[in-house]
Structures are given as C-alpha cells and as structure tokens.
Enzyme design. Sequence first.
Site, PDB file in Angstrom:
ATOM      1  CE  LYS A  39      56.058   4.989  22.404  1.00  0.00           C
ATOM      2  NZ  LYS A  39      55.692   5.301  20.989  1.00  0.00           N
ATOM      3  CB  SER A  76      51.910   4.672  21.222  1.00  0.00           C
ATOM      4  OG  SER A  76      53.117   4.705  20.464  1.00  0.00           O
ATOM      5  CB  SER A 103      53.390   7.101  18.129  1.00  0.00           C
ATOM      6  OG  SER A 103      52.396   6.120  17.907  1.00  0.00           O
TER       7      SER A 103
END
Length: 433
Positions: free
Chosen positions: A35, A112, A136
């Site tokens: 990420k 996310s 997330s």
Amino acid sequence: MAKITESGAFMEKFILQPNSSSHQLPLSGLTFAVKEIFDVDGYVTGFGNPDWIRTHPAAVSTAPAILDVLEGGATCVGKTVMDEMAYSINGENIHYGTPTNPCAPDRVPGGSSSGSAVAVGAGLVDFSLGTDTGGSVRVPASYCGILGFRPSHDAISTSGVIPMSQSFDTVGWFARDPSVLNRVGRVLLHLPNVDPVAPSQIIIPEDCFSLSSIPSDRTTQVLVRSVEKHFGGHILKHVNLGDYVKEKVPSLQHFMPKDNEDQSYNIPSLAALSSSMRLLQRYEFKNNHAEWVTTVNPKLGPGLSERIWDAIRTPDENIDVCHSVQTELRAALTDLLKDEGILVLPTVPGDPPKLQSDPASLEVFRARAFSLLSIAGVAGFCQVSIPLGVYNNLPISISLVAKHGSDGFLLNLVETLYDTIQQEAGVARRITN
C-alpha cells in the site's frame, strides 16, 4: 509517475528482490505489493493524494514490515492505490481511479487498502501488505473475496508507515491461500511454526449477525458445520454481545445514543463503541495531519473532504474516556474468550456498495459496519476475514476474532478450517440456488 492499469491496482511498479535467493526461506518464490502508505527507500510515499506527493520528499529508508517479508524470501513488485489519507473504507480515489473489484466490477473494492486487496484478488501478486485502522484490511478482503488479517495492535512495527491513528493503526495483509496467509503472518510477527491448537470455545453473537443482510444459512451455519466436523459442536456457544459489552464497559455510557435517537438499525452499545473509536481516531488524525491539511489545503474527494475537515476541527474532549473504553473492552473480551476462544462476527453488514453511491444512502450501512469493526479495533484484538463464496453473485465473508497476542493461534485455525469452510459454503450455495 506512470499509472499501471492492471485492474487499476498499482500506483507504481518496481522490483525489490529478496536479500537471499535461498529456496529454504518461508516466502521464497512469492510476489507481493505494498500500500502507498509504506516507505520504500528512494520513493515518495504518496498517502493516496497528489498534493501529499508534491509536498513530501522521497523516503530515505524502507519500512521494517517490508524488509521482513523481503528477508523472508518474497519479491516486491510495486505500490498500490489507496484511499486518500487512509480515511475511507470504500476504496474510491478521484485522483488515481478506483481499483476494479475482481469479484464485482460494478461494486467498490473496499478501502483504504483497495489496491492491495485488488492485486491479490485479481491474481497479480501472491500476497500484499495493507494497513487496518478502522477496517482497511478487513473490509476490502470481504468485498474482494479474499483472506485479510488484522493483527493484534502493536504486534507488528508501524515504523515507516504514515500514521493515521496510532491507537488503532496496524499492518495487515491479504492472501488467496490460507497457507500463504499463515506464512506471511509468521514472518511479520516473528513467530515460530507451531502445531495448531484446538479452540476452547467458539462464540457466536446472534445480535451481531442480526446487523447483516446475508442469511445465516450462508454465514454462521457454514461455520457451525465446519467447526462440528473438526472439533465437535460442544465448543459452540451463543451470546448477546451488545448486552455483555453494555454491562462490562461502563465508560461507554458517555457515548450511548440519546433517547430520541433512532437506533432500531443498530446495537446501542456497539454504536457507542464505534462513536468512541471514531472520536479518538479523529483526534489522533488531527494531531498527525492538521498542520499539513490546513497549510496545503489539498484537493480531496467528495465525502472524504468533509470527513477530514471534521477531524481537523475535533475538540479535545472525552479523549480520556476513549482510552478507558479501550482498557475496559479489552479486559471484558479477554474474560469472555479466555485462552483459545474465538468470537465470530460478520466482517461487514452486507453486499459491497455500488460504485459512486450517494454517501447519504450508505449511512446505515456505515454505522453498522463500524459497530462490527470497532469490536476488534478498540480491543486491539486480531481478526481475520474469510471468504464464503458469493450470494446473489456478490462476495460474502465471515470473521474470526481472537484475543490480543493470539495471532499465531488464529492463523493456524484459519489454515485448519479453510478447506472445510469452502466446501460447506459451496454446499450452502447449491442448496439456496
């Protein structure tokens, strides 16, 4: 920076090779993505927003979590798209596009850690790293039909990871295969390989499953039959978690809904738990990022912009109470689960929302989602989301939660149960079809 278009998952592609080519390493031959919240030496850590990239220098070191899996023998192939400033569980990004949900292209991928989940779900990598503060990793894992693990809070270093809210931030990971999930976890958590231990009890809170729109014969009953086959039905127990939490976490009274508030769609004590979590999250986000947001005034996506500015304006009230809620909840749930106990939960309350849904239409869904997600989040417990196939052609899942520090036990349990769960989910799917 060239945007890679494979499912829209990647921000940037590059190769980081493992330090050793030994085939004896636990992650040898596996590829992974990270990420865009993790530092990689020589690259700007983008945090999902072009204004952040524009105003920050390149990282001068690589996050320890990435170094650990490289040392475990895996190869990193790039950075993935994320929601701006990690402040959404939807997975939509107006700047870089929304990664395509491989299970349901007309639905959000969840955030996310959206790109990390999509990269695994689409088969582009063997596993990926994300972060989970409010959900997330767990949410995108559920929406994309893959495994997602949120570890015990503070079990894995978050050094070299842009903070969102330190009371809840964790480094999590995704995989399609339970053996890979387990191996990655043991490398990140620095755990030895140990034989699986049978759970002492598996607790199903019926009130929590009442928040889900998915029929129980496709969720809890699949797990019940799997547990009965492996361990016997005597370890299954049923509780009303909302009542238990209300009784055992007295500090929640500060956050309980007022009498005139409609809570018919939620469980009041868990709604209060969610309110406590989100208040502390906003407060810590403000301390971390208010100076940058107010100075730069970045362009932010709809819905997300309002949420971030609300956080920036959060008053410094009831923060001590939030910490008391954390302490009380961890003690209460530790006492409920005891050693080798498991709490079963819906990961999310229903189907992945459609792309570009009106935020107002998702208010009840979000409220229910955060009531469920805040249980492990506030307690600091580990949680894994396990796919259960599809219902109405959309991915569904179930979650297992274990007490703080029981990550290795939970990883082994997933590997033990996974194939049986998939078989039982297939049987349930054929019956209901």
